[in-house]
Structures are given as C-alpha cells and as structure tokens.
Design a protein around this motif. Structure first.
Motif, mmCIF file in Angstrom:
data_model
loop_
_atom_site.group_PDB
_atom_site.id
_atom_site.type_symbol
_atom_site.label_atom_id
_atom_site.label_comp_id
_atom_site.label_asym_id
_atom_site.label_seq_id
_atom_site.Cartn_x
_atom_site.Cartn_y
_atom_site.Cartn_z
ATOM 1 N N VAL A 83 0.835 -1.205 0.000
ATOM 2 C CA VAL A 83 0.000 0.000 0.000
ATOM 3 C C VAL A 83 0.861 1.243 0.000
ATOM 4 N N LEU A 84 1.907 1.242 0.835
ATOM 5 C CA LEU A 84 2.813 2.392 0.875
ATOM 6 C C LEU A 84 3.514 2.587 -0.458
ATOM 7 N N SER A 85 3.945 1.493 -1.067
ATOM 8 C CA SER A 85 4.638 1.566 -2.350
ATOM 9 C C SER A 85 3.728 2.119 -3.439
ATOM 10 N N GLN A 86 2.499 1.637 -3.489
ATOM 11 C CA GLN A 86 1.562 2.114 -4.507
ATOM 12 C C GLN A 86 1.156 3.562 -4.259
ATOM 13 N N THR A 87 1.122 3.962 -2.990
ATOM 14 C CA THR A 87 0.815 5.366 -2.675
ATOM 15 C C THR A 87 1.902 6.287 -3.224
ATOM 16 N N GLU A 88 3.160 5.887 -3.038
ATOM 17 C CA GLU A 88 4.264 6.680 -3.559
ATOM 18 C C GLU A 88 4.273 6.681 -5.088
ATOM 19 N N GLN A 137 -6.319 -1.651 -5.317
ATOM 20 C CA GLN A 137 -6.169 -3.091 -5.240
ATOM 21 C C GLN A 137 -5.330 -3.498 -4.023
ATOM 22 N N ALA A 138 -4.275 -2.758 -3.774
ATOM 23 C CA ALA A 138 -3.415 -3.043 -2.624
ATOM 24 C C ALA A 138 -4.177 -2.869 -1.317
ATOM 25 N N LYS A 139 -5.031 -1.845 -1.258
ATOM 26 C CA LYS A 139 -5.832 -1.610 -0.053
ATOM 27 C C LYS A 139 -6.835 -2.742 0.168
ATOM 28 N N LYS A 140 -7.451 -3.204 -0.921
ATOM 29 C CA LYS A 140 -8.416 -4.293 -0.799
ATOM 30 C C LYS A 140 -7.723 -5.584 -0.360
ATOM 31 N N GLU A 141 -6.529 -5.824 -0.879
ATOM 32 C CA GLU A 141 -5.783 -7.015 -0.483
ATOM 33 C C GLU A 141 -5.431 -6.964 1.002
ATOM 34 N N LEU A 142 -5.101 -5.772 1.491
ATOM 35 C CA LEU A 142 -4.786 -5.625 2.908
ATOM 36 C C LEU A 142 -6.027 -5.856 3.759
ATOM 37 N N GLU A 143 -7.168 -5.343 3.308
ATOM 38 C CA GLU A 143 -8.414 -5.567 4.037
ATOM 39 C C GLU A 143 -8.760 -7.056 4.075
ATOM 40 N N THR A 144 -8.566 -7.735 2.954
ATOM 41 C CA THR A 144 -8.819 -9.172 2.901
ATOM 42 C C THR A 144 -7.893 -9.924 3.860
#
Length: 211
Positions: A118-123, A167-174
């Motif tokens: 998530v951090l990587s995709q945010t950057e 997508q990264a956020k959804k994967e983290l929620e999952t």
C-alpha cells in the motif's frame, strides 16, 4: 457444621463405532449438608446424638467429547477445587489442530500487518501525478512542449497507479479479515481441547472413581 461437598466419578458410558470402543467420562457431583443434633449431658456422661447426612442436590457432569480416557487425575479421598481437571480424554489430535491453528494465525498476522504494498503504490501514485502536473505546466508555459500522446500516456499512468493502490488496499483488508478468521480458528481449537477434560464444578472430596 458447614456444608461439605462430595464428588463421585461414576462408571464411564461405553460407546462403540467403526473405529472401536469410545468412552465418555461422567462425574456425579453430590453436595451434602452435614446435620448434627445438640450435645446432651446426662449426669457425668457426655452423649452426642447421631449425625445425619442430608442430600440437598446432585448433578451429573459428563465430558463434552467422546474418546478413550487416557488419564484419571484424582483418587478416592482427594480434595478437589472447582475447575480442577479430574480426567482427560485422548487429546493428541486436538493438540495438533491447535498447533496448526496457531501457525496459521502467525502467518495471517504477518500478511495483515504488512502494508508495504500500500505504501509503495501510494508513492507510485504521487510520482505519476507529479509527472502529469509538470507536463501540464510545461504546456501552459510552452505550447506543444509536450505532445498530446505523451500527455495521454501520463494520464493513463496516473489512472493505473490509482487502481493499483485501490487493489493493494483491498488485499490488505482481505488479509485483515483472514487474520480474524485465523484467530477464531485458534479459539475453536482451544475450546475443542478444553472439551476433552472433565472438570469438577464445585469444591469437594472424591468419594470413588471407576474406569
């Protein structure tokens, strides 16, 4: 006199199936009240009236699971406290299930707590947005300094970065939901293990045991 409690372990009930004999350990818990008559003095003779026992209640406490009994932890005349384990049913499979559930929980924790993607995709999104903003500023200052094709590609890159972040956020929620499920599996494994123990519900004394 204060009340006394008596714990009686009754004979196990025998059940059979395709895998062979299975036993269910049961315990009969019998609280009793000790009743005495007053002491009587007759001349120089001290006489105590007979003592009576009065049953006030009884409850049968059976194991919650069926299986071979591998251990009896009490003996006749032994004092037990409420919650003491009096007998144990074979719990090897339950121990393995609990160990596996704990391993899965640790794995789920590592995944759920890892927000690196998530951090990587945010950057990455910030960088693509910055590139697009610079391109637009360049066009404002110098017409045709950036071609329309280049501008379109930058806009597509920004949109892709946004989708990847979502997508990264959804994967983290999952992964976090998976962590909750793993925690529930550990709790269930612990309960299954607990059911394989016969515990005294009261303070008392073991009267007799049968196996």
């Amino acid at each position: 006199h204060r009340p006394n409690n008596v714990v009686v372990l009754t004979s196990p009930r025998l059940r059979t199936n395709d895998t062979g004999a299975k036993m269910r350990m049961s315990a009969l818990i019998v609280p009793i009240l000790l009743v005495t008559c007053p002491t009587i003095v007759c001349g120089n003779e001290l006489r105590i009236e007979p003592v009576g026992l009065k049953l006030i209640d009884e409850a049968e406490v059976a194991s919650q699971s069926i299986g071979p009994i591998v251990e009896i932890r009490v003996q006749e005349g032994q004092t037990v406290a409420a919650g003491d384990t009096m007998a144990r049913i074979d719990d090897r499979d339950a121990q393995i299930d609990l160990q596996q559930a704990v391993i899965e929980l640790e794995s789920a924790k590592q995944i759920a707590e890892n927000d690196l993607k998530v951090l990587s995709q945010t950057e990455a999104l910030k960088l693509t947005e910055l590139d697009l903003a610079r391109a637009k500023q360049s066009i404002e200052r110098y017409a045709k300094s950036v071609s329309q094709a280049q501008l379109d590609r930058l806009e597509v890159s920004v949109e892709q970065a946004r989708l990847q972040l979502e997508q990264a956020k959804k994967e983290l929620e999952t992964a976090q939901l998976g962590l909750e499920a793993a925690e529930n599996r550990v709790r269930m494994a612990e309960r299954n293990l607990e059911r394989l123990q016969v515990k005294s519900p009261i303070d008392g004394v073991v009267v007799t045991t049968h196996l």
